[in-house]
Enzyme design. Structure first.
Site, PDB file in Angstrom:
ATOM      1  N   GLU A   1       0.827  -1.195   0.000  1.00 10.07           N
ATOM      2  CA  GLU A   1       0.000   0.000   0.000  1.00 10.07           C
ATOM      3  C   GLU A   1       0.865   1.250   0.000  1.00 10.07           C
ATOM      4  O   GLU A   1       1.936   1.296   0.608  1.00 10.07           O
ATOM      5  CB  GLU A   1      -0.954  -0.018   1.211  1.00 10.07           C
ATOM      6  CG  GLU A   1      -2.016  -1.103   1.050  1.00 10.07           C
ATOM      7  CD  GLU A   1      -3.062  -1.131   2.150  1.00 10.07           C
ATOM      8  OE1 GLU A   1      -4.190  -1.544   1.866  1.00 10.07           O
ATOM      9  OE2 GLU A   1      -2.758  -0.741   3.296  1.00 10.07           O
TER      10      GLU A   1
ATOM     11  N   CYS B   1       3.723   8.440   1.113  1.00 11.24           N
ATOM     12  CA  CYS B   1       4.222   7.435   2.059  1.00 11.24           C
ATOM     13  C   CYS B   1       4.405   6.132   1.295  1.00 11.24           C
ATOM     14  O   CYS B   1       3.431   5.558   0.802  1.00 11.24           O
ATOM     15  CB  CYS B   1       3.211   7.276   3.195  1.00 11.24           C
ATOM     16  SG  CYS B   1       3.679   6.027   4.415  1.00 11.24           S
TER      17      CYS B   1
ATOM     18  N   CYS C   1       6.124  -6.934   6.779  1.00 10.68           N
ATOM     19  CA  CYS C   1       7.137  -6.253   7.586  1.00 10.68           C
ATOM     20  C   CYS C   1       7.971  -7.273   8.327  1.00 10.68           C
ATOM     21  O   CYS C   1       7.473  -8.291   8.787  1.00 10.68           O
ATOM     22  CB  CYS C   1       6.488  -5.293   8.580  1.00 10.68           C
ATOM     23  SG  CYS C   1       7.707  -4.258   9.434  1.00 10.68           S
TER      24      CYS C   1
ATOM     25  N   CYS D   1       6.020  -4.990  15.706  1.00  8.73           N
ATOM     26  CA  CYS D   1       5.568  -3.961  16.643  1.00  8.73           C
ATOM     27  C   CYS D   1       4.090  -4.190  16.970  1.00  8.73           C
ATOM     28  O   CYS D   1       3.252  -4.271  16.073  1.00  8.73           O
ATOM     29  CB  CYS D   1       5.790  -2.575  16.056  1.00  8.73           C
ATOM     30  SG  CYS D   1       7.532  -2.266  15.656  1.00  8.73           S
TER      31      CYS D   1
ATOM     32  N   CYS E   1       1.028  -1.964  15.662  1.00  9.74           N
ATOM     33  CA  CYS E   1       0.997  -1.656  14.235  1.00  9.74           C
ATOM     34  C   CYS E   1       0.302  -2.764  13.463  1.00  9.74           C
ATOM     35  O   CYS E   1       0.699  -3.922  13.534  1.00  9.74           O
ATOM     36  CB  CYS E   1       2.429  -1.470  13.734  1.00  9.74           C
ATOM     37  SG  CYS E   1       2.522  -1.068  11.976  1.00  9.74           S
TER      38      CYS E   1
ATOM     39  N   GLY F   1       7.001  -2.155   5.995  1.00 11.31           N
ATOM     40  CA  GLY F   1       8.381  -2.626   6.023  1.00 11.31           C
ATOM     41  C   GLY F   1       9.318  -1.752   6.831  1.00 11.31           C
ATOM     42  O   GLY F   1       9.012  -0.607   7.166  1.00 11.31           O
ATOM     43  N   GLU F   2      10.481  -2.315   7.153  1.00 13.08           N
ATOM     44  CA  GLU F   2      11.580  -1.604   7.828  1.00 13.08           C
ATOM     45  C   GLU F   2      12.627  -1.284   6.761  1.00 13.08           C
ATOM     46  O   GLU F   2      13.333  -2.169   6.267  1.00 13.08           O
ATOM     47  CB  GLU F   2      12.173  -2.502   8.927  1.00 13.08           C
ATOM     48  CG  GLU F   2      13.532  -2.078   9.463  1.00 13.08           C
ATOM     49  CD  GLU F   2      13.587  -0.650   9.989  1.00 13.08           C
ATOM     50  OE1 GLU F   2      14.302   0.171   9.378  1.00 13.08           O
ATOM     51  OE2 GLU F   2      12.922  -0.365  11.004  1.00 13.08           O
TER      52      GLU F   2
ATOM     53  N   SER G   1      12.080   6.401   7.951  1.00  9.87           N
ATOM     54  CA  SER G   1      11.681   6.046   9.310  1.00  9.87           C
ATOM     55  C   SER G   1      12.158   4.646   9.642  1.00  9.87           C
ATOM     56  O   SER G   1      11.891   3.701   8.902  1.00  9.87           O
ATOM     57  CB  SER G   1      10.155   6.114   9.433  1.00  9.87           C
ATOM     58  OG  SER G   1       9.747   5.672  10.712  1.00  9.87           O
TER      59      SER G   1
ATOM     60  N   SER H   1      10.924   5.436  15.060  1.00  6.88           N
ATOM     61  CA  SER H   1       9.723   4.958  15.759  1.00  6.88           C
ATOM     62  C   SER H   1      10.119   4.684  17.203  1.00  6.88           C
ATOM     63  O   SER H   1      10.599   3.604  17.525  1.00  6.88           O
ATOM     64  CB  SER H   1       9.199   3.681  15.094  1.00  6.88           C
ATOM     65  OG  SER H   1       8.783   3.950  13.783  1.00  6.88           O
ATOM     66  N   PHE H   2       9.918   5.661  18.060  1.00  7.72           N
ATOM     67  CA  PHE H   2      10.455   5.581  19.430  1.00  7.72           C
ATOM     68  C   PHE H   2       9.427   4.983  20.393  1.00  7.72           C
ATOM     69  O   PHE H   2       9.626   3.915  20.950  1.00  7.72           O
ATOM     70  CB  PHE H   2      10.891   6.982  19.876  1.00  7.72           C
ATOM     71  CG  PHE H   2      11.932   6.951  20.959  1.00  7.72           C
ATOM     72  CD1 PHE H   2      13.180   6.391  20.729  1.00  7.72           C
ATOM     73  CD2 PHE H   2      11.679   7.493  22.216  1.00  7.72           C
ATOM     74  CE1 PHE H   2      14.154   6.360  21.720  1.00  7.72           C
ATOM     75  CE2 PHE H   2      12.639   7.476  23.210  1.00  7.72           C
ATOM     76  CZ  PHE H   2      13.875   6.906  22.968  1.00  7.72           C
ATOM     77  N   HIS H   3       8.339   5.690  20.617  1.00  8.92           N
ATOM     78  CA  HIS H   3       7.112   5.161  21.221  1.00  8.92           C
ATOM     79  C   HIS H   3       7.168   4.772  22.698  1.00  8.92           C
ATOM     80  O   HIS H   3       6.145   4.374  23.253  1.00  8.92           O
ATOM     81  CB  HIS H   3       6.593   3.954  20.435  1.00  8.92           C
ATOM     82  CG  HIS H   3       6.457   4.191  18.969  1.00  8.92           C
ATOM     83  ND1 HIS H   3       5.817   5.299  18.446  1.00  8.92           N
ATOM     84  CD2 HIS H   3       6.905   3.475  17.897  1.00  8.92           C
ATOM     85  CE1 HIS H   3       5.871   5.241  17.123  1.00  8.92           C
ATOM     86  NE2 HIS H   3       6.516   4.166  16.778  1.00  8.92           N
TER      87      HIS H   3
ATOM     88  N   ASN I   1      -3.944   5.078  15.752  1.00  8.26           N
ATOM     89  CA  ASN I   1      -4.968   4.811  14.749  1.00  8.26           C
ATOM     90  C   ASN I   1      -5.461   3.375  14.921  1.00  8.26           C
ATOM     91  O   ASN I   1      -4.712   2.431  14.680  1.00  8.26           O
ATOM     92  CB  ASN I   1      -4.383   5.027  13.350  1.00  8.26           C
ATOM     93  CG  ASN I   1      -3.947   6.470  13.143  1.00  8.26           C
ATOM     94  OD1 ASN I   1      -4.718   7.394  13.377  1.00  8.26           O
ATOM     95  ND2 ASN I   1      -2.704   6.674  12.742  1.00  8.26           N
TER      96      ASN I   1
ATOM     97  N   CYS J   1      -1.430   6.199   9.780  1.00  5.02           N
ATOM     98  CA  CYS J   1      -0.172   5.617  10.247  1.00  5.02           C
ATOM     99  C   CYS J   1      -0.425   4.338  11.044  1.00  5.02           C
ATOM    100  O   CYS J   1      -1.221   4.319  11.979  1.00  5.02           O
ATOM    101  CB  CYS J   1       0.539   6.649  11.117  1.00  5.02           C
ATOM    102  SG  CYS J   1       2.143   6.140  11.696  1.00  5.02           S
TER     103      CYS J   1
END
Length: 396
Positions: A115, A128, A135, A139, A142, A196-197, A228, A250-252, A327, A370
């Site tokens: 996507e 984006c 992925c 996480c 996500c 993906g990373e 990112s 991506s800290f979170h 989200n 996101c």
């Protein structure tokens, strides 16, 4: 309850290229394009000129047919058509949100789907893009991370996402109508924040971004490209040196205990190790601030104490904090923080001297926000309990 694995598959799967047949020019670096043209019979002394000509037709004018490359002789156009194709991933479907966000479901070789999301704003248009099918990471907040990794995207499949969005936006200049630099660009910014990373597909991401930044083609400044990462520490310095784009993380979470659950790669490279690498990044890449992405999860990472810890942790790093209201997606084991809580958190960060914008959720009505991306072919529904169990959260 067992912990979630750090990654689903650390050894990511490359795209197996077909043997024989015509070579797709999309995704070849300038050096790769030169080698391909010479191998097809281009005289050595014409190599540089032909690379420049073909490059401009493909990436500046967006031309897909060799017959349209009017500054090349008919014989040379025939040679190109015999050996090469100019092919992009295929748009399977397009959804347009009430807020103007566009989400494309894109099919790549092998029938896999990713996507891509275009977000229009008054002063910019951000695309984006995805770097992997599925992925590598797991996480727990996500939706994309609940989808198994299938394979890495090629450089052509990555830069092809930019090109097909420009197709849809009608943004290629018409040959003979000027330089194409007139007026504001509809697609002005790229964020590698899709599926993906990116740093687990480094070489292909680097080559695709070099193509996007090339001044003779798509010509996006490196300061308009943000990569990112969840924190693949060994590749962060390499990203500074070989790509030089802006960095988002991506800290979170503000403790290893919480981040181990939210972003399991933290078990391999913890907060202290990650911050050490990030302190070097602005210097290495001559870049601007590091963006810390922080998804706001109710009663998980959104307390005043978390905000104060965050400010202390990033002290000394040129940074801004993007606060992202969670989200929600079907079966998600978390809830979005209350708005008043998000604003209180933002206020603490702001008063400590850091920009702390609260990201307005975009495209939620089409699952384009996101953390919501997940291709339809892989969208097998899991129960909330299943997802919570896999994330190591317990759950009923």
């Amino acid at each position: 309850m067992a912990d979630a694995p750090i990654t689903q598959d650390v050894v990511t799967i490359p795209r197996r290229l077909p043997e024989g047949g015509k070579v797709n020019l999309v995704g070849l670096t300038r050096d790769g394009l030169r080698e391909a043209l010479l191998a097809a019979g281009t005289p050595e002394k014409q190599g540089k000129m032909r690379v420049n000509q073909v490059w401009q037709w493909v990436y500046h004018w967006g031309v897909r047919e060799f017959s349209a490359m009017t500054n090349l002789s008919k014989d040379y156009r025939a040679l190109l058509a015999e050996h090469f194709v100019i092919e992009l991933p295929e748009i399977v479907s397009k959804q347009v949100s009430a807020d103007g966000t566009r989400k494309y479901l894109v099919r790549i070789a092998g029938g896999h789907e990713v996507e891509v999301v275009y977000i229009p704003e008054t002063d910019r248009g951000t695309l984006c893009i995805s770097s992997q099918v599925g992925c590598t990471l797991t996480c727990s907040f996500c939706h994309t991370g609940t989808q198994k990794l299938v394979r890495n995207l090629t450089a052509g499949e990555i830069v092809g996402q930019i090109m097909l969005a420009r197709d849809d936006l009608g943004e290629w200049p018409k040959p003979g109508t000027g330089t194409g630099d007139e007026g504001p660009r509809l697609l002005s910014n790229i964020v590698l924040m899709g599926m993906g990373e990116p740093l687990y597909n480094f070489d292909n991401v680097r080559d695709a971004m070099k193509i996007a930044m090339d001044g003779e083609g798509i010509a996006l400044s490196r300061r308009r490209i943000t990569l990112s990462t969840s924190g693949v520490v060994p590749e962060i310095a390499r990203c500074a040196e070989e790509i030089g784009c802006l960095m988002a993380v991506s800290f979170h979470a503000t403790t290893d205990e919480v981040r181990n659950t939210l972003v399991p790669i933290n078990k391999r490279w913890n907060i202290e190790t990650l911050l050490g690498a990030l302190r070097e990044y602005p210097r290495l890449s001559n870049s601007e601030r590091i963006t810390f992405e922080y998804v706001m999860l109710k009663d998980v990472n959104d307390s005043d104490a978390d905000a104060r810890r965050l400010v202390k942790l990033i002290s000394g790093i040129p940074a801004k904090i993007n606060l992202i209201p969670f989200n929600e997606w079907p079966g998600a084991p978390y809830e979005r923080s209350d708005w008043a809580r998000i604003e209180a958190f933002a206020d603490i960060v702001y008063k400590a001297g850091y920009a702390s914008p609260i990201r307005t959720p975009r495209g939620e009505d089409i699952m384009a926000a996101c953390g919501q991306l997940k291709s339809a072919t892989e969208r097998a529904r899991k129960s909330r309990a299943q997802i919570a169990s896999e994330a190591g959260l317990g759950g009923a």
